[in-house]
Scaffold this active site. Structure first.
Site, mmCIF file in Angstrom:
data_model
loop_
_atom_site.group_PDB
_atom_site.id
_atom_site.type_symbol
_atom_site.label_atom_id
_atom_site.label_comp_id
_atom_site.label_asym_id
_atom_site.label_seq_id
_atom_site.Cartn_x
_atom_site.Cartn_y
_atom_site.Cartn_z
ATOM 1 C CE LYS A 79 42.435 38.791 42.196
ATOM 2 N NZ LYS A 79 41.102 38.454 41.665
ATOM 3 C CD GLN A 123 40.304 38.445 38.111
ATOM 4 O OE1 GLN A 123 40.807 37.833 39.056
ATOM 5 N NE2 GLN A 123 39.843 39.662 38.224
ATOM 6 C CG ASP A 146 37.057 35.563 44.352
ATOM 7 O OD1 ASP A 146 37.777 36.483 44.768
ATOM 8 O OD2 ASP A 146 37.110 35.110 43.202
HETATM 9 N N1 GUN Z 1 36.902 40.777 39.161
HETATM 10 C C1 GUN Z 1 36.882 41.960 39.790
HETATM 11 N N2 GUN Z 1 37.019 41.795 41.126
HETATM 12 C C2 GUN Z 1 37.136 40.466 41.333
HETATM 13 C C3 GUN Z 1 37.304 39.682 42.501
HETATM 14 O O1 GUN Z 1 37.372 40.152 43.631
HETATM 15 N N3 GUN Z 1 37.395 38.335 42.283
HETATM 16 C C4 GUN Z 1 37.295 37.781 41.048
HETATM 17 N N4 GUN Z 1 37.360 36.436 40.955
HETATM 18 N N5 GUN Z 1 37.133 38.486 39.952
HETATM 19 C C5 GUN Z 1 37.054 39.826 40.087
#
Ligand code: GUN
Length: 325
Positions: A79, A123, A146
């Site tokens: 990211k 995350q 998100d």
């Molecule tokens: N863990 C797995 N997929 C995601 C996501 O799309 N966002 C976040 N914050 N954590 C994740």
């Protein structure tokens, strides 16, 4: 021959033999999520530059990583790299596994009120003892890139513009940019998680005249309590089949309508015969590609889309809060 018999046996109502035969002779078109995600990142990069050239501050994303989960570390690092590639500033906040719920919420609240920050993500999964729901809801909805906060899910449910969960919007973009016919067609989503399955189903079923870019499909959600027999009945009706169950190999070719578009959201780390970890989807790719019209691979399908849409969401968050300095 055997395959044709299997298909007509499992789907006796399907009478278009010419279509059957031609589909059986061709394998599915692979939907290249890496390529489409790259296109989206280029679009976001151009929009970021225009935004900055118009006199605005560069958008900034804060990614919070708690503990030492190796998969989470990789996702956050991807990211941050994507942010850099499109000109979005970013900061990774590392927290130890023993951080308390109260301290984590306090940190998030300080980022909520920091005018130099546009997007915040925590995350997932979080270590035991931390309440994911409460943590995700402590992020200000306007910075929740998100799209997990109930205010953002509420907007999506009401066909209102807002931050749409990244994986769900990524799935929509894969379908739309591959020019799959969706209006009035059948969709089946397997998985009802609040972060993935549910928002995907919301985007597939809702009114395309709303503000969310929904796809007007007749949409069924199946989940862990759907019996396997019923699951196959539903999946065979699907023109678009989205597998988001996290069960490797759940979807086999007998479950797929000839010519369907199959989107695999599953990414489970499984050990191969040599003891090495590899990412595995919910779909038996090699079998299903003989039946489907379109299919996403794992890796290289939905995964890169989630990251690209996260960047789009960060820019959206910046542009919809122009008072931040
Ligand atoms: N863990 C797995 N997929 C995601 C996501 O799309 N966002 C976040 N914050 N954590 C994740």
């Amino acid at each position: 021959m055997l395959r044709r018999w299997v298909v007509s046996f499992i789907n006796p109502s399907h009478t278009n033999r010419t279509f059957h035969t031609s589909k059986l002779l061709r394998t599915a078109q692979i939907i290249d999520g890496k390529k489409i995600a790259g296109d989206i990142l280029n679009e976001v990069k151009q929009s970021v530059e225009s935004w900055v050239q118009a006199g605005n501050r560069r958008p900034k994303l804060v990614a919070i990583l708690v503990g030492h989960n190796p998969a989470s570390k990789t996702y956050v690092s991807n990211k941050v790299k994507a942010a850099k590639s499109v000109g979005i500033d970013s900061e990774t906040i590392l927290c130890s596994t023993d951080i308390t719920q109260v301290s984590l919420v306090e940190r998030i609240q300080s980022y909520n009120t920091d005018p130099s920050i546009d997007g915040i993500l925590v995350q997932l999964p979080l270590p035991k003892g931390l309440d994911e729901k409460k943590i995700c809801h402590s992020i200000s909805p306007s910075k929740d890139v998100d799209g997990f906060h109930s205010e953002n899910i509420g907007n999506l449910s009401s066909d209102k513009s807002g931050i749409i969960p990244a994986t769900a919007l990524g799935v929509r973009e894969l379908i739309v940019r591959t020019k799959i016919d969706t209006f009035g067609k059948n969709a089946v989503v397997i998985g009802r998680s609040k972060h993935v399955g549910l928002p995907i189903a919301l985007l597939l079923h809702a009114d395309g005249n709303g503000e969310t870019g929904a796809l007007d499909m007749t949409t069924t959600i199946c989940h862990r309590h759907t019996s396997h027999m019923d699951l196959q009945k539903f999946t065979l009706l699907a023109d678009v089949l989205v597998a988001a169950a996290g069960v490797p190999g759940l979807i086999t070719k007998e479950m797929v309508k000839p010519g369907a578009c199959v989107i695999d959201v599953g990414i489970t780390r499984v050990k191969d015969a040599q003891g090495k970890f590899k990412l595995t989807g919910d779909v038996d790719f090699n079998g299903v590609k003989e039946i489907a019209g379109f299919i996403t691979p794992v890796p290289g399908g939905v995964g890169p889309m989630t990251v690209a849409i996260l960047m789009k969401n960060t820019l959206f968050a910046a542009q919809h809060n122009p008072k931040r300095t």
